[in-house]
Enzyme design. Structure first.
Site, PDB file in Angstrom:
ATOM      1  N   THR A   1       0.816  -1.212   0.000  1.00 48.38           N
ATOM      2  CA  THR A   1       0.000   0.000   0.000  1.00 48.38           C
ATOM      3  C   THR A   1       0.851   1.264   0.000  1.00 48.38           C
ATOM      4  O   THR A   1       0.488   2.267  -0.609  1.00 48.38           O
ATOM      5  CB  THR A   1      -0.912  -0.007   1.252  1.00 48.38           C
ATOM      6  OG1 THR A   1      -1.718  -1.173   1.177  1.00 48.38           O
ATOM      7  CG2 THR A   1      -1.811   1.203   1.304  1.00 48.38           C
TER       8      THR A   1
ATOM      9  N   THR B   1       2.010  -4.642   4.172  1.00 48.85           N
ATOM     10  CA  THR B   1       1.922  -5.024   5.589  1.00 48.85           C
ATOM     11  C   THR B   1       1.482  -6.473   5.792  1.00 48.85           C
ATOM     12  O   THR B   1       1.798  -7.082   6.809  1.00 48.85           O
ATOM     13  CB  THR B   1       0.935  -4.108   6.346  1.00 48.85           C
ATOM     14  OG1 THR B   1      -0.345  -4.203   5.715  1.00 48.85           O
ATOM     15  CG2 THR B   1       1.412  -2.676   6.355  1.00 48.85           C
TER      16      THR B   1
HETATM   17  N1  ASP Z   1      -2.282  -5.914   0.513  1.00 49.44           N
HETATM   18  C1  ASP Z   1      -1.280  -4.939   0.905  1.00 49.44           C
HETATM   19  C2  ASP Z   1       0.068  -5.659   0.934  1.00 49.44           C
HETATM   20  O1  ASP Z   1       0.349  -6.343   1.875  1.00 49.44           O
HETATM   21  C3  ASP Z   1      -1.625  -4.355   2.216  1.00 49.44           C
HETATM   22  C4  ASP Z   1      -0.660  -3.334   2.759  1.00 49.44           C
HETATM   23  O2  ASP Z   1       0.368  -3.042   2.223  1.00 49.44           O
HETATM   24  O3  ASP Z   1      -0.993  -2.779   3.821  1.00 49.44           O
HETATM   25  O4  ASP Z   1       0.802  -5.551  -0.003  1.00 49.44           O
END
Ligand code: ASP
Length: 349
Positions: free
Chosen positions: A17, A93
């Site tokens: 993200t 994340t």
């Molecule tokens: N789906 C995303 C990822 O893990 C979520 C994020 O980055 O917070 O790449």
């Protein structure tokens, strides 16, 4: 007048993200190029740090991260190790806790900070947490003590206001900015008006040549227990062709059903060279096999204690050890030792 030499940090963009923006046509989130991401954070110019960046191409959602991506991150750090004082890995994340744990095992004799960070909201969005997370991670990656040595020469994860040892972290919340926790180990630093480091909790490696492990073996499965789990299910899991290790997510302090079939399947698997490691389903606390009758059988079946390791750390540690050793005995011997501060010193069982 002498001017203080600027420290330098390499940003490694992998995706997630933090490096996404809204596609105006579809309104869905899609990766932005590195320049565009950095253009949203003009404050980076104010840091007294030289910043350079490299990027995965294409950037990926962290749900698509594989051991080959861990290898790419390790190779990049190795390639630029002498040119930078620290490294910041921008990562989604969702699987960041796994990647941070994996890198902590792979990188040998690390003397420089490797800080994983990301964000819950994309960088260009109002109220995004990306800016603070990235700026503080860069400051930490560049930070040195009065002897000119890195303050935190570890693989860490920084999120919101906490610097945590990477292999102790778990993603705890999919919405709050306070998305990660280290339930079984104290923070290495806390940020508010100042960045407050807790040197007592920081892990230092021997100052010998830096290197990295090149192989992971993914023939591992995570078996989460639940009341009512059947013999057919457990037997099917232990019969997976090529399986070499099982992370058993047990109840409480390491307990499991006392049914004879359950521990017989595991005993027989141990005899075939399959390594089973017991970690608890609880967020915090440690496995203590033998404390209740419900775990005595596991000990007899040859199950190893994962003590207070997270499931993410146990899984990646097994992949790392299985990549290094062909013999189950070697893997068993190495598994119960803490290598990168991933578990507290085991109590005698
Ligand atoms: N789906 C995303 C990822 O893990 C979520 C994020 O980055 O917070 O790449």
């Amino acid at each position: 007048m002498t001017t203080k030499k600027r420290n330098s940090v390499l940003l490694i963009f992998t995706g997630g993200t933090i490096s996404m923006g809204e596609n105006p046509e579809t309104q869905s989130l899609a990766p932005l190029d590195t320049e565009r991401v950095l253009s949203f954070i003009p404050e980076l110019q104010m840091l007294h740090v030289n910043i350079a960046s490299v990027s995965f191409s294409p950037l990926i959602d962290s749900s698509d991260v594989r051991p080959s991506d861990w290898l790419k991150i390790a190779e990049t750090i190795y390639k630029y190790y002498d040119d930078f004082d620290g490294f910041v890995v921008l990562h989604g994340t969702d699987t960041m806790a796994y990647s941070a744990a994996a890198l902590s095992f792979m990188l040998e004799n690390l003397q420089k900070p490797v800080i994983f960070t990301g964000s819950q909201l994309p960088v260009g969005v109002l109220r995004s947490d990306a800016k603070e997370n990235l700026i503080t991670s860069i400051e930490i990656a560049a930070a040195k003590n009065e002897h000119g040595r890195a303050i935190v020469p570890e693989v860490c994860l920084f999120f919101e206001d906490k610097l945590m040892r990477g292999n102790r972290t778990t993603k705890r919340n999919s919405e709050e900015f306070n998305a990660f926790a280290s339930f079984n180990y104290p923070e290495l630093a806390h940020t508010g008006v100042h960045i407050k480091y807790f040197p007592h909790y920081i892990h230092y490696e021997e100052e010998v040549k830096f290197g990295y492990a090149h192989h992971f073996d993914t023939n591992v499965v995570v078996l989460k227990l639940f009341p009512g789990i059947t013999e057919t299910t457990v037997r099917a899991i232990y019969s997976i062709p090529g399986l070499r290790a099982v992370v058993l997510e047990s109840f409480g302090s390491g307990n499991a059903p006392t049914d004879k079939w359950f521990y017989e399947i595991i005993r027989e698997a141990t005899d075939r060279g399959i390594v089973t490691v017991n970690v608890t389903q609880c967020r915090a606390g440690s496995v203590e096999m033998g404390r209740y009758e419900a775990s005595v059988n596991l000990l007899k079946a040859g199950v190893l204690s994962g003590y207070d390791m997270t499931m993410e750390a146990a899984t990646t540690k097994l992949m790392w050890l299985l990549g290094k050793y062909t013999s189950a005995d070697d893997v068993r011997r190495m598994m119960v030792e803490p290598w990168r501060g991933e578990m507290s010193w085991p109590k005698a069982e």
